[in-house]
Design a protein around this motif. Structure first.
Motif, short mmCIF file in Angstrom:
data_model
loop_
_atom_site.label_atom_id
_atom_site.label_comp_id
_atom_site.label_asym_id
_atom_site.label_seq_id
_atom_site.Cartn_x
_atom_site.Cartn_y
_atom_site.Cartn_z
N SER A 21 24.91 -85.28 -28.83
CA SER A 21 24.59 -84.32 -27.89
C SER A 21 25.37 -83.08 -27.45
CB SER A 21 24.18 -84.96 -26.48
OG SER A 21 25.54 -85.60 -25.55
N CYS A 22 26.39 -83.13 -28.27
CA CYS A 22 27.38 -81.99 -28.16
C CYS A 22 27.06 -80.96 -29.46
CB CYS A 22 28.86 -82.42 -28.16
SG CYS A 22 29.28 -83.47 -26.36
N GLY A 23 27.51 -79.74 -29.34
CA GLY A 23 27.33 -78.58 -30.25
C GLY A 23 28.21 -77.53 -29.77
N GLU A 24 28.09 -76.61 -30.83
CA GLU A 24 28.96 -75.24 -30.73
C GLU A 24 28.15 -74.37 -31.37
OE1 GLU A 24 33.15 -73.57 -30.94
OE2 GLU A 24 32.92 -75.52 -31.54
N LYS A 29 30.80 -74.20 -26.71
CA LYS A 29 30.53 -75.44 -26.98
C LYS A 29 29.45 -75.75 -25.76
CE LYS A 29 35.01 -76.83 -28.66
NZ LYS A 29 35.96 -77.75 -28.45
N TYR A 30 28.49 -76.58 -26.12
CA TYR A 30 27.36 -76.87 -25.26
C TYR A 30 27.15 -78.60 -25.40
CZ TYR A 30 24.33 -76.63 -29.40
OH TYR A 30 23.92 -77.02 -30.56
N THR A 31 26.43 -78.91 -24.13
CA THR A 31 25.83 -80.41 -24.05
C THR A 31 24.31 -80.22 -23.99
OG1 THR A 31 27.97 -81.45 -23.03
CG2 THR A 31 25.95 -82.33 -22.81
N GLU A 32 23.74 -81.07 -24.91
CA GLU A 32 22.49 -80.63 -24.81
C GLU A 32 21.79 -82.18 -24.25
OE1 GLU A 32 19.63 -78.67 -28.36
OE2 GLU A 32 20.48 -80.71 -28.84
N PHE A 33 20.76 -81.89 -23.48
CA PHE A 33 19.86 -83.06 -22.74
C PHE A 33 18.60 -82.65 -22.81
CE2 PHE A 33 21.33 -80.22 -19.38
CZ PHE A 33 20.11 -80.21 -18.55
N SER A 34 17.46 -83.60 -22.20
CA SER A 34 16.13 -83.21 -22.05
C SER A 34 15.99 -83.37 -20.50
CB SER A 34 15.45 -84.19 -22.93
OG SER A 34 15.70 -83.84 -24.08
N LEU A 35 14.97 -82.72 -20.26
CA LEU A 35 14.19 -82.56 -19.04
C LEU A 35 12.99 -83.50 -19.24
CD1 LEU A 35 14.44 -81.98 -15.85
CD2 LEU A 35 13.11 -79.96 -16.55
N LYS A 36 12.80 -84.62 -18.54
CA LYS A 36 11.45 -85.26 -19.01
C LYS A 36 10.42 -85.13 -17.97
CE LYS A 36 9.85 -90.08 -19.46
NZ LYS A 36 10.32 -91.64 -19.35
N ARG A 37 9.19 -84.69 -18.47
CA ARG A 37 8.19 -84.45 -17.57
C ARG A 37 7.05 -85.31 -17.83
NH1 ARG A 37 6.20 -79.37 -17.90
NH2 ARG A 37 5.51 -79.45 -15.81
N GLU A 38 6.49 -86.13 -17.01
CA GLU A 38 5.37 -86.92 -16.99
C GLU A 38 4.37 -86.08 -16.11
OE1 GLU A 38 5.67 -90.96 -17.24
OE2 GLU A 38 7.92 -90.81 -16.84
N TYR A 39 3.10 -85.97 -16.63
CA TYR A 39 1.75 -85.59 -15.83
C TYR A 39 0.41 -85.98 -16.60
CZ TYR A 39 2.08 -81.93 -19.65
OH TYR A 39 2.08 -81.19 -20.80
N ARG A 40 -0.42 -85.49 -15.79
CA ARG A 40 -1.77 -85.84 -16.43
C ARG A 40 -2.40 -84.49 -17.12
NH1 ARG A 40 -4.82 -89.94 -16.07
NH2 ARG A 40 -3.66 -90.76 -14.19
N ALA A 55 23.48 -76.95 -21.70
CA ALA A 55 24.44 -76.44 -20.96
C ALA A 55 25.73 -76.11 -21.63
CB ALA A 55 24.79 -77.70 -19.82
N PHE A 56 26.26 -74.80 -21.40
CA PHE A 56 27.31 -74.15 -21.72
C PHE A 56 28.52 -74.27 -20.68
CE2 PHE A 56 24.06 -72.55 -24.54
CZ PHE A 56 24.88 -72.51 -25.92
N ASP A 57 28.33 -74.07 -19.53
CA ASP A 57 29.01 -73.85 -18.20
C ASP A 57 29.89 -75.28 -18.19
OD1 ASP A 57 30.13 -74.01 -15.78
OD2 ASP A 57 28.83 -72.69 -14.97
#
Length: 101
Positions: A21-24, A29-40, A55-57
């Motif tokens: 989940s890390c990259g550059e 450099k950054y950390t990658e993650f997901s925002l999971k959204r469930e809906y109809r 996220a770079f900060d």
């Protein structure tokens, strides 16, 4: 050309990406993650989206490392596209636990 506004404000639950989940890139450099959204969905079916976040900060990255999977969060950032793959992601500027009413 004037800077176009690509600001986004999203909410969902924190989802950590499996594997690396890390990259550059040229922004650092950054950390990658997901925002999971469930809906109809409009057709009435249940839908789950995993929106890619970077996220770079360092302060945001440290905050994320202290959180648990499925924590309800609110994210403010800028919609971007990576130069190499062209994948769309949100460059996270601010993240916090979503206030539950």
């Amino acid at each position: 050309m004037e800077k176009l506004v690509n600001d986004v404000y999203l909410s969902g639950v924190l989802h950590f990406i499996k594997g690396d989940s890390c990259g550059e890139n040229r922004l650092g450099k950054y950390t990658e993650f997901s925002l999971k959204r469930e809906y109809r969905d409009m057709d009435g079916s249940n839908r789950v989206d995993f929106l890619r976040m970077r996220a770079f900060d360092p302060e945001v990255i440290q905050w994320l490392e202290k959180q648990e999977e499925n924590t309800p969060i609110w994210v403010a950032g800028e919609l971007r596209s990576s130069l190499g793959s062209g994948r769309t992601y949100v460059m996270v500027k601010k993240v916090q636990i979503l206030n539950q009413l």
